[in-house]
Design an enzyme around this catalytic site. Structure first.
Site, PDB file in Angstrom:
ATOM      1  N   GLU A 153      -9.920  -1.143  -4.713  1.00  0.00           N
ATOM      2  CA  GLU A 153      -9.184  -2.335  -5.171  1.00  0.00           C
ATOM      3  C   GLU A 153      -8.047  -2.645  -4.200  1.00  0.00           C
ATOM      4  O   GLU A 153      -7.556  -1.773  -3.500  1.00  0.00           O
ATOM      5  CB  GLU A 153      -8.668  -2.124  -6.602  1.00  0.00           C
ATOM      6  CG  GLU A 153      -7.776  -0.908  -6.802  1.00  0.00           C
ATOM      7  CD  GLU A 153      -6.379  -1.074  -6.289  1.00  0.00           C
ATOM      8  OE1 GLU A 153      -5.938  -2.239  -6.225  1.00  0.00           O
ATOM      9  OE2 GLU A 153      -5.743  -0.068  -5.936  1.00  0.00           O
ATOM     10  N   LEU A 155      -5.251  -4.720  -5.246  1.00  0.00           N
ATOM     11  CA  LEU A 155      -4.202  -5.423  -6.001  1.00  0.00           C
ATOM     12  C   LEU A 155      -2.834  -4.828  -5.711  1.00  0.00           C
ATOM     13  O   LEU A 155      -2.686  -3.638  -5.468  1.00  0.00           O
ATOM     14  CB  LEU A 155      -4.487  -5.390  -7.502  1.00  0.00           C
ATOM     15  CG  LEU A 155      -4.588  -4.057  -8.240  1.00  0.00           C
ATOM     16  CD1 LEU A 155      -3.223  -3.563  -8.702  1.00  0.00           C
ATOM     17  CD2 LEU A 155      -5.497  -4.223  -9.445  1.00  0.00           C
ATOM     18  N   ASN A 210      -4.429  -0.483   3.786  1.00  0.00           N
ATOM     19  CA  ASN A 210      -3.074  -0.094   3.382  1.00  0.00           C
ATOM     20  C   ASN A 210      -2.277   0.451   4.567  1.00  0.00           C
ATOM     21  O   ASN A 210      -1.097   0.133   4.739  1.00  0.00           O
ATOM     22  CB  ASN A 210      -3.136   0.958   2.268  1.00  0.00           C
ATOM     23  CG  ASN A 210      -3.151   0.323   0.891  1.00  0.00           C
ATOM     24  OD1 ASN A 210      -3.222  -0.894   0.760  1.00  0.00           O
ATOM     25  ND2 ASN A 210      -3.081   1.132  -0.145  1.00  0.00           N
ATOM     26  N   CYS A 262       1.525   3.572  -3.259  1.00  0.00           N
ATOM     27  CA  CYS A 262       0.345   3.443  -2.393  1.00  0.00           C
ATOM     28  C   CYS A 262       0.611   3.733  -0.918  1.00  0.00           C
ATOM     29  O   CYS A 262       0.033   4.663  -0.355  1.00  0.00           O
ATOM     30  CB  CYS A 262      -0.243   2.047  -2.555  1.00  0.00           C
ATOM     31  SG  CYS A 262      -0.599   1.661  -4.270  1.00  0.00           S
ATOM     32  N   ARG A 329       8.498   4.644  -8.061  1.00  0.00           N
ATOM     33  CA  ARG A 329       7.867   5.686  -7.257  1.00  0.00           C
ATOM     34  C   ARG A 329       8.096   5.433  -5.767  1.00  0.00           C
ATOM     35  O   ARG A 329       7.842   4.336  -5.267  1.00  0.00           O
ATOM     36  CB  ARG A 329       6.361   5.764  -7.555  1.00  0.00           C
ATOM     37  CG  ARG A 329       6.096   6.493  -8.862  1.00  0.00           C
ATOM     38  CD  ARG A 329       4.638   6.497  -9.192  1.00  0.00           C
ATOM     39  NE  ARG A 329       4.161   5.196  -9.608  1.00  0.00           N
ATOM     40  CZ  ARG A 329       2.894   4.906  -9.896  1.00  0.00           C
ATOM     41  NH1 ARG A 329       1.985   5.844  -9.792  1.00  0.00           N
ATOM     42  NH2 ARG A 329       2.546   3.696 -10.284  1.00  0.00           N
TER      43      ARG A 329
HETATM   44  C1  UGA Z   1      -0.136  -2.130  -1.842  1.00  0.00           C
HETATM   45  C2  UGA Z   1      -1.068  -3.126  -1.112  1.00  0.00           C
HETATM   46  O1  UGA Z   1      -0.326  -4.276  -0.714  1.00  0.00           O
HETATM   47  C3  UGA Z   1      -2.236  -3.546  -2.015  1.00  0.00           C
HETATM   48  O2  UGA Z   1      -3.127  -4.371  -1.292  1.00  0.00           O
HETATM   49  C4  UGA Z   1      -2.984  -2.279  -2.484  1.00  0.00           C
HETATM   50  O3  UGA Z   1      -4.061  -2.594  -3.336  1.00  0.00           O
HETATM   51  C5  UGA Z   1      -1.998  -1.386  -3.222  1.00  0.00           C
HETATM   52  O4  UGA Z   1      -0.916  -1.029  -2.328  1.00  0.00           O
HETATM   53  C6  UGA Z   1      -2.741  -0.148  -3.677  1.00  0.00           C
HETATM   54  O5  UGA Z   1      -3.206   0.621  -2.829  1.00  0.00           O
HETATM   55  O6  UGA Z   1      -2.954   0.026  -4.883  1.00  0.00           O
HETATM   56  P1  UGA Z   1       1.900  -2.353  -3.584  1.00  0.00           P
HETATM   57  O7  UGA Z   1       2.147  -0.895  -3.298  1.00  0.00           O
HETATM   58  O8  UGA Z   1       1.853  -2.792  -5.009  1.00  0.00           O
HETATM   59  O9  UGA Z   1       0.479  -2.811  -2.934  1.00  0.00           O
HETATM   60  O10 UGA Z   1       3.050  -3.190  -2.896  1.00  0.00           O
HETATM   61  P2  UGA Z   1       3.266  -4.065  -1.576  1.00  0.00           P
HETATM   62  O11 UGA Z   1       3.570  -5.452  -1.961  1.00  0.00           O
HETATM   63  O12 UGA Z   1       2.205  -3.861  -0.592  1.00  0.00           O
HETATM   64  O13 UGA Z   1       4.630  -3.427  -1.021  1.00  0.00           O
HETATM   65  C7  UGA Z   1       4.712  -2.063  -0.627  1.00  0.00           C
HETATM   66  C8  UGA Z   1       6.061  -1.781  -0.017  1.00  0.00           C
HETATM   67  O14 UGA Z   1       6.197  -2.424   1.245  1.00  0.00           O
HETATM   68  C9  UGA Z   1       7.260  -2.261  -0.864  1.00  0.00           C
HETATM   69  O15 UGA Z   1       8.244  -1.260  -0.881  1.00  0.00           O
HETATM   70  C10 UGA Z   1       7.762  -3.497  -0.121  1.00  0.00           C
HETATM   71  O16 UGA Z   1       9.130  -3.714  -0.288  1.00  0.00           O
HETATM   72  C11 UGA Z   1       7.436  -3.124   1.311  1.00  0.00           C
HETATM   73  N1  UGA Z   1       7.284  -4.297   2.198  1.00  0.00           N
HETATM   74  C12 UGA Z   1       6.276  -5.176   2.006  1.00  0.00           C
HETATM   75  C13 UGA Z   1       8.184  -4.476   3.253  1.00  0.00           C
HETATM   76  O17 UGA Z   1       9.127  -3.674   3.446  1.00  0.00           O
HETATM   77  N2  UGA Z   1       8.025  -5.560   4.064  1.00  0.00           N
HETATM   78  C14 UGA Z   1       7.019  -6.458   3.907  1.00  0.00           C
HETATM   79  O18 UGA Z   1       6.932  -7.415   4.707  1.00  0.00           O
HETATM   80  C15 UGA Z   1       6.128  -6.265   2.849  1.00  0.00           C
END
Ligand code: UGA
Length: 440
Positions: A153, A155, A210, A262, A329
């Site tokens: 997935e 998401l 990821n 993740c 987390r």
């Molecule tokens: C992430 C992936 O984006 C999803 O596609 C994947 O399905 C999911 O992991 C998973 O493996 O289940 P998520 O962990 O919910 O999703 O959050 P993200 O929006 O990807 O952000 C992750 C981290 O990166 C956050 O701490 C966010 O602040 C940081 N981030 C994100 C940045 O520092 N800069 C950015 O430009 C984008």
């Protein structure tokens, strides 16, 4: 088709709800009685915008049920989607305990041909090993009852429904035609591109996606740090880079590093499994190292400005690993809060939804504020760890209620112009400092 979903965490619950919304008959199984009771009352045990309303609708339509009775549910299902957690072991490898536990239960329960679909993020080769595991434990009489397919997935927390209902791709990993046909039929109503491949490739797509995004973030953070040293502005730089469609302008936001359940786990897991295979993934190692250091950028800047934190009122805005979730987390805020407390600071925190979870970690060692305004009142310094809309859109005049408007922003919430106009002493990531430093 009757679908069972094992696990009602983010992956299982969102998948089950969306499959039911798209017309399937779904029963979600979990061993946690409290969760099942809550779900049967139409309450979502996780914070995810829009999810609770969809659960209620699907329940009312008679297409979604929740139970602890795995034996009957798995026995009656044609397809069992497994969405249990695969957390990190101490050495960085993925912990597959819950996955094997559920598969053992499936093997105990089933009496007819069943497709087991692994949605959990698992190391490459896990689906193949599971297929062998099923053959071994099912015994001669039920030997070929299970087919295993990979269906990772993609998401994100906070946008999970949209990411599932309007996914950019669906990945199906199987070499079995019947399994492929069943999954194609299940996903047809979603109207999304379906990519078919072998199980190992599907498992790799998930990790590689990821880890690439994590690498993109660490790269931008590395460049942001350099921008600070050479007088460039990371926002202008990422605007310039993102205009190139080969690079793209998403996941180019600098900050205090990626967190969540993740990216930190999946970068370490892929690095670990590469080492096991005799290969060192140098790019991923670099992404992990940059991220570890990046988390402490704000406190390092503040340490240069303030002789000590002892007895100072420190205001913290935002604690969750990103906006739109109550999840803490691997949130960069956590090690920073630990450091501030360890150095004797009087820490006041505001987060729109994360405070109950924060209290579970820190108990009465922190002050939990009800608003941005009360957090900032008379504070000696302010740290911003999460870019909630409420924080980005706040009245910057509130910083003038601090003892000194000394602000360390780990998510670049405000423009440099706005910070200047508000008379702030402002440190952000990869951009020029605003105002003077007030502490000796
Ligand atoms: C992430 C992936 O984006 C999803 O596609 C994947 O399905 C999911 O992991 C998973 O493996 O289940 P998520 O962990 O919910 O999703 O959050 P993200 O929006 O990807 O952000 C992750 C981290 O990166 C956050 O701490 C966010 O602040 C940081 N981030 C994100 C940045 O520092 N800069 C950015 O430009 C984008």
């Amino acid at each position: 088709m009757k679908i069972a979903v094992a696990g009602t965490g983010y992956v299982g619950l969102v998948t089950g709800t969306c499959l039911a919304k798209m017309g399937q008959s779904v029963v979600c199984v979990d061993k946690d009685e409290t969760k099942i009771i809550q779900l049967n009352l139409g309450k979502s045990p996780i914070y995810e915008p829009g999810l609770e309303a969809e659960i209620v609708k699907a329940k009312e339509a008679g297409r979604l049920r929740f139970t602890m009775d795995y034996t009957q549910t798995y026995r009656e299902a044609d397809v069992i989607v497994v969405g249990v957690a695969t957390p990190e072991n101490a050495d960085g490898s993925a912990n597959l305990h819950a996955l094997y536990h559920v598969c053992g239960q499936i093997a105990d329960a089933i009496e007819s041909p069943t497709l087991v679909v692994v949605k959990s993020t698992v190391p490459i080769g896990t689906n193949d090993k599971l297929a062998i595991y099923f053959d071994q434990i099912l015994g001669e009489d039920r030997k070929n009852l299970v087919e295993v397919a990979s269906n990772p997935e993609f998401l994100s927390q906070g946008t999970a429904l949209r990411d599932t209902l309007q996914a950019e791709r669906i990945v199906i990993g199987t070499e079995n035609q019947e399994a492929e046909d069943m999954l194609t039929e299940i996903y047809a109503p979603f109207g999304q591109p379906i990519l078919k491949m072998n199980r190992r490739s599907a498992e790799m797509v998930k990790y590689a996606s990821n880890d690439f995004l994590a690498l993109k973030i660490s790269f931008v953070n590395d460049i942001a740090n350099l921008c600070e040293a050479v007088g460039a502005d990371i926002e202008e730089v990422t605007n310039g880079m993102g205009a190139d469609s080969r690079i793209g302008n998403r996941f180019l936001s600098p900050g205090i590093g990626y967190g969540g359940s993740c990216f930190p786990k999946d970068t370490k897991a892929l690095h670990w499994l590469a080492e096991e295979a005799g290969y060192t993934l140098k790019t991923i190692r670099a992404a992990i190292d940059v991220n570890e250091k990046q988390r402490f950028k704000l406190i390092q800047a503040a340490r240069k400005d303030m002789s000590q934190f002892t007895g100072k009122k420190i205001a913290v805005l935002g604690a969750t690993f990103k906006p739109g979730t109550d999840d803490l987390r691997e949130a960069p805020s956590i090690p920073n809060l630990q450091l501030l407390l360890g150095e004797g600071a009087d820490v006041h925190v505001y987060d729109p939804v994360g405070l109950p979870n924060l209290e579970k970690v820190f108990g009465d060692r922190l002050h939990y504020s009800e608003s941005v305004a009360s957090t900032l009142q008379d504070a000696d310094a302010c740290f911003i760890f999460t870019e909630w809309a409420e924080i980005k859109e706040m009245d910057l005049g509130l910083f003038q209620t601090m003892r000194e408007p000394q602000v360390y922003d780990g998510r670049n919430c405000f423009s440099i112009k706005a910070a200047e106009a508000a008379g702030m002493n402002y440190y952000s990531i990869g951009r020029a400092r605003v105002g003077g430093v007030v502490f000796a």
